[in-house]
Design a protein around this motif. Structure first.
Motif, PDB file in Angstrom:
ATOM      1  N   THR A 195      35.980 121.600  32.253  1.00  0.00           N
ATOM      2  CA  THR A 195      35.424 122.168  31.024  1.00  0.00           C
ATOM      3  C   THR A 195      34.768 121.102  30.163  1.00  0.00           C
ATOM      4  OG1 THR A 195      37.631 122.051  30.021  1.00  0.00           O
ATOM      5  CG2 THR A 195      36.963 124.152  30.941  1.00  0.00           C
ATOM      6  N   GLU A 196      35.342 119.884  30.132  1.00  0.00           N
ATOM      7  CA  GLU A 196      34.698 118.814  29.388  1.00  0.00           C
ATOM      8  C   GLU A 196      33.405 118.404  30.073  1.00  0.00           C
ATOM      9  OE1 GLU A 196      33.589 116.114  26.650  1.00  0.00           O
ATOM     10  OE2 GLU A 196      35.199 117.606  26.442  1.00  0.00           O
ATOM     11  N   GLY A 197      33.366 118.503  31.405  1.00  0.00           N
ATOM     12  CA  GLY A 197      32.138 118.176  32.120  1.00  0.00           C
ATOM     13  C   GLY A 197      31.083 119.250  31.980  1.00  0.00           C
ATOM     14  N   TYR A 198      31.495 120.513  31.998  1.00  0.00           N
ATOM     15  CA  TYR A 198      30.536 121.616  31.942  1.00  0.00           C
ATOM     16  C   TYR A 198      29.964 121.808  30.547  1.00  0.00           C
ATOM     17  CZ  TYR A 198      28.523 126.259  32.372  1.00  0.00           C
ATOM     18  OH  TYR A 198      27.656 127.322  32.360  1.00  0.00           O
ATOM     19  N   ALA A 199      30.767 121.593  29.527  1.00  0.00           N
ATOM     20  CA  ALA A 199      30.321 121.739  28.137  1.00  0.00           C
ATOM     21  C   ALA A 199      30.926 120.596  27.340  1.00  0.00           C
ATOM     22  CB  ALA A 199      30.735 123.090  27.565  1.00  0.00           C
ATOM     23  N   ALA A 200      30.229 119.470  27.341  1.00  0.00           N
ATOM     24  CA  ALA A 200      30.751 118.262  26.700  1.00  0.00           C
ATOM     25  C   ALA A 200      31.028 118.527  25.226  1.00  0.00           C
ATOM     26  CB  ALA A 200      29.758 117.116  26.847  1.00  0.00           C
ATOM     27  N   SER A 201      32.156 118.014  24.750  1.00  0.00           N
ATOM     28  CA  SER A 201      32.541 118.254  23.363  1.00  0.00           C
ATOM     29  C   SER A 201      31.717 117.440  22.372  1.00  0.00           C
ATOM     30  CB  SER A 201      34.031 117.948  23.181  1.00  0.00           C
ATOM     31  OG  SER A 201      34.324 116.633  23.603  1.00  0.00           O
ATOM     32  N   ALA A 202      31.049 116.405  22.848  1.00  0.00           N
ATOM     33  CA  ALA A 202      30.212 115.575  21.972  1.00  0.00           C
ATOM     34  C   ALA A 202      29.247 114.799  22.845  1.00  0.00           C
ATOM     35  CB  ALA A 202      31.074 114.627  21.132  1.00  0.00           C
ATOM     36  N   GLY A 203      28.229 114.230  22.191  1.00  0.00           N
ATOM     37  CA  GLY A 203      27.304 113.371  22.916  1.00  0.00           C
ATOM     38  C   GLY A 203      25.935 113.987  23.108  1.00  0.00           C
ATOM     39  N   PRO A 204      25.050 113.253  23.793  1.00  0.00           N
ATOM     40  CA  PRO A 204      23.655 113.688  23.931  1.00  0.00           C
ATOM     41  C   PRO A 204      23.423 114.765  24.979  1.00  0.00           C
ATOM     42  CG  PRO A 204      23.973 111.586  25.035  1.00  0.00           C
ATOM     43  CD  PRO A 204      25.266 111.907  24.343  1.00  0.00           C
ATOM     44  N   ASP A 205      24.374 114.958  25.886  1.00  0.00           N
ATOM     45  CA  ASP A 205      24.170 115.886  26.997  1.00  0.00           C
ATOM     46  C   ASP A 205      25.117 117.071  26.903  1.00  0.00           C
ATOM     47  OD1 ASP A 205      22.245 114.163  28.261  1.00  0.00           O
ATOM     48  OD2 ASP A 205      23.924 112.914  28.932  1.00  0.00           O
ATOM     49  N   LEU A 206      24.619 118.227  27.311  1.00  0.00           N
ATOM     50  CA  LEU A 206      25.475 119.415  27.344  1.00  0.00           C
ATOM     51  C   LEU A 206      26.437 119.336  28.519  1.00  0.00           C
ATOM     52  CD1 LEU A 206      26.078 122.254  26.176  1.00  0.00           C
ATOM     53  CD2 LEU A 206      24.461 123.161  27.854  1.00  0.00           C
ATOM     54  N   VAL A 207      25.947 118.847  29.661  1.00  0.00           N
ATOM     55  CA  VAL A 207      26.733 118.790  30.888  1.00  0.00           C
ATOM     56  C   VAL A 207      27.019 117.342  31.240  1.00  0.00           C
ATOM     57  CG1 VAL A 207      26.831 119.398  33.337  1.00  0.00           C
ATOM     58  CG2 VAL A 207      25.678 120.924  31.727  1.00  0.00           C
ATOM     59  N   ARG A 208      28.300 117.024  31.449  1.00  0.00           N
ATOM     60  CA  ARG A 208      28.699 115.735  32.016  1.00  0.00           C
ATOM     61  C   ARG A 208      28.848 115.944  33.520  1.00  0.00           C
ATOM     62  NH1 ARG A 208      31.936 112.248  29.239  1.00  0.00           N
ATOM     63  NH2 ARG A 208      31.923 111.151  31.237  1.00  0.00           N
ATOM     64  N   HIS A 209      27.763 115.711  34.257  1.00  0.00           N
ATOM     65  CA  HIS A 209      27.767 116.004  35.687  1.00  0.00           C
ATOM     66  C   HIS A 209      28.861 115.236  36.426  1.00  0.00           C
ATOM     67  CE1 HIS A 209      24.113 118.448  35.757  1.00  0.00           C
ATOM     68  NE2 HIS A 209      23.636 117.619  34.856  1.00  0.00           N
ATOM     69  N   ASP A 210      29.128 113.993  35.996  1.00  0.00           N
ATOM     70  CA  ASP A 210      30.136 113.201  36.692  1.00  0.00           C
ATOM     71  C   ASP A 210      31.504 113.876  36.629  1.00  0.00           C
ATOM     72  OD1 ASP A 210      30.220 112.802  33.941  1.00  0.00           O
ATOM     73  OD2 ASP A 210      30.800 110.687  34.083  1.00  0.00           O
ATOM     74  N   LEU A 211      31.873 114.364  35.443  1.00  0.00           N
ATOM     75  CA  LEU A 211      33.180 115.008  35.301  1.00  0.00           C
ATOM     76  C   LEU A 211      33.224 116.351  36.017  1.00  0.00           C
ATOM     77  CD1 LEU A 211      34.183 114.332  31.581  1.00  0.00           C
ATOM     78  CD2 LEU A 211      34.908 113.130  33.631  1.00  0.00           C
ATOM     79  N   ALA A 212      32.186 117.171  35.843  1.00  0.00           N
ATOM     80  CA  ALA A 212      32.179 118.491  36.476  1.00  0.00           C
ATOM     81  C   ALA A 212      32.256 118.360  37.994  1.00  0.00           C
ATOM     82  CB  ALA A 212      30.934 119.268  36.070  1.00  0.00           C
ATOM     83  N   GLU A 213      31.510 117.408  38.546  1.00  0.00           N
ATOM     84  CA  GLU A 213      31.499 117.268  39.993  1.00  0.00           C
ATOM     85  C   GLU A 213      32.796 116.654  40.517  1.00  0.00           C
ATOM     86  OE1 GLU A 213      27.810 115.256  40.597  1.00  0.00           O
ATOM     87  OE2 GLU A 213      26.645 117.026  39.996  1.00  0.00           O
ATOM     88  N   GLU A 214      33.421 115.770  39.733  1.00  0.00           N
ATOM     89  CA  GLU A 214      34.727 115.257  40.142  1.00  0.00           C
ATOM     90  C   GLU A 214      35.770 116.367  40.139  1.00  0.00           C
ATOM     91  OE1 GLU A 214      35.877 112.656  41.534  1.00  0.00           O
ATOM     92  OE2 GLU A 214      33.922 111.712  41.574  1.00  0.00           O
ATOM     93  N   ALA A 215      35.711 117.250  39.138  1.00  0.00           N
ATOM     94  CA  ALA A 215      36.646 118.379  39.109  1.00  0.00           C
ATOM     95  C   ALA A 215      36.447 119.276  40.322  1.00  0.00           C
ATOM     96  CB  ALA A 215      36.466 119.174  37.824  1.00  0.00           C
ATOM     97  N   LEU A 216      35.190 119.506  40.689  1.00  0.00           N
ATOM     98  CA  LEU A 216      34.919 120.307  41.885  1.00  0.00           C
ATOM     99  C   LEU A 216      35.453 119.618  43.138  1.00  0.00           C
ATOM    100  CD1 LEU A 216      31.314 121.573  41.124  1.00  0.00           C
ATOM    101  CD2 LEU A 216      33.279 123.009  41.667  1.00  0.00           C
TER     102      LEU A 216
END
Length: 414
Positions: A195-216
């Motif tokens: 969830t933090e990767g898919y919808a980052a709680s802060a920062g310049p990007d909506l998606v943190r691909h590194d986190l979302a893909e690690e979770a997958l």
């Protein structure tokens, strides 16, 4: 090192690191030493493989090297070796046989999953440990994921490891009767990363691909290790079907694009095709679990041609089931939005207004943002503007803030 070889080596390290670390913890009973000799083995590989070539069995090479480093350490410190031997005896007594992974060999990562997500550890520490030791992220990367200073995260990880050691948390797979109480913690740790990767709680990007893909990646590992657990299939399905929309969620200006406005041709059909059969698995053979129900909701979105042809009545019913399984104001909020799509904005707004006093929704921008959208559609522009301003003051990521500013500008212009 040439770029293609470096990429290949990094992929091997990422895949093998968790397996190697888990096997060493199982063998020697000490997470700190296992982490150190794992790092030393990887450093040795970075020196040797560019010269000698990547071995046919890179995991076995790394394991042999790490074990030798561990034995060298134990020879130098007999008292340390005696203490580890005692811990190992205790672990052997407590540990049932591990399930078998591909190739018929027990995969120690399953033990590490449950150690990192043990209920004796604080909830925030579970996800951090999972990222650090199963996903292989550095302490700096884990700190960035949790939006805390590196020093704070380092202390948190040290504290969690001391808790594992001091409380004698067993490095083992729970017995079948323990799984219902222990597995949800593992799933929650992985889903929190996603969830933090898919919808980052802060920062310049909506998606943190590194986190979302690690979770997958972790979800796929867990699915292979626990193929009979339907909620594992449900979580993996939910993450796949949700992450499939990633490329359609922001526009050329970087702003958030809501689900109803997304170009569905940009959705990743490969991920959707992988996720949809898992939904069937998650919902077959017994009462549904919360991840299976959420995956079913995501599947209804993925199979609809557009927002108007979406089966909103079925989605509302699924939210009713989810409320019975895991009641929370956040579930009620999402259900209210689905009711608005089924019965109209007034019906959805009435439900949202009934949630105004919920403490769990305070500080979350999604609540005033949802109200603002329904007020905008109803033409109640001054009220919508007020709600958009409230949401803007709470939103953390730049794409969400850009979207809210654009919406605010629209309603202020009426």
């Amino acid at each position: 090192m040439p770029g293609d070889i470096r990429a290949s080596v990094e992929a091997i390290f990422r895949e093998e690191r968790g397996r190697l670390l888990a096997a060493l913890v199982r063998r020697f009973g000490d997470l700190d030493m296992a982490e150190e000799v794992t790092s030393e083995a990887i450093e040795a590989a970075l020196l040797r493989w560019p010269i000698d070539g990547v071995p046919a069995s890179p995991g076995a090479w790394l394991m042999t090297t790490a074990r030798r480093r561990a034995v060298d350490r134990l020879r130098r410190d007999k008292a340390y070796a005696a203490r580890l031997a005692l811990l190992q005896v205790e672990a052997d007594r407590a540990a049932p046989a591990a399930p078998e992974a591909d190739g018929g060999l027990p995969d120690e990562r399953l033990r590490l999953f449950f150690t990192c997500a043990h209920p004796a550890l604080p909830e925030a520490d579970r996800g951090a440990l999972t990222l650090r030791y199963l996903a292989g992220l550095t302490t700096v990367e884990v700190a960035r994921a949790y939006l805390v200073p590196v020093e704070t995260m380092a202390k948190r990880l040290v504290r969690a490891k001391k808790k594992i050691s001091g409380a004698r948390i067993p490095f083992r797979v729970p017995e079948p009767h323990e799984l219902p109480s222990r597995l949800p913690g593992v799933l929650q740790a992985i889903y929190s990363i996603f969830t933090e990767g898919y919808a980052a709680s802060a920062g310049p990007d909506l998606v943190r691909h590194d986190l979302a893909e690690e979770a997958l990646r972790l979800g796929r590992i867990l699915r292979r290790l626990l193929p009979a657990e339907r909620e594992v299939a449900g979580l993996l399905a939910l993450m796949l079907l949700t992450h499939a929309r990633r490329d359609a969620r922001t526009g050329p200006d970087g702003g958030l694009i809501l689900l109803e406005d997304q170009d569905r041709s940009q959705w990743d059909r490969v991920m959707i095709d992988e996720g949809e059969p898992l939904v069937v698995t998650a919902l077959t053979g017994g009462p549904p679990g919360p991840y299976g129900v959420q995956a079913a909701i995501a599947a209804l979105h993925s199979t609809a041609a557009d927002v108007t042809s979406t089966d909103w009545p079925q989605i509302v019913l699924l939210y009713d089931v989810l409320r019975s399984l895991t009641p929370s104001p956040v579930v009620d909020l999402n259900r209210a939005v689905a009711v608005a799509m089924r019965d109209g904005e007034e019906a959805g707004l009435a439900l949202l207004d009934g949630l105004a006093g919920e403490p769990q929704l305070r500080g979350l921008h999604v609540y005033p943002a949802a109200r603002a959208e329904l007020l905008r559609r109803l033409g109640r522009f001054p009220e919508a503007a007020e709600a958009f301003r409230e949401a803007l003051g709470l939103a953390g990521s730049d794409p969400e803030r850009l979207h809210l500013r654009q919406r605010l500008s629209e309603v202020e212009g009426h």
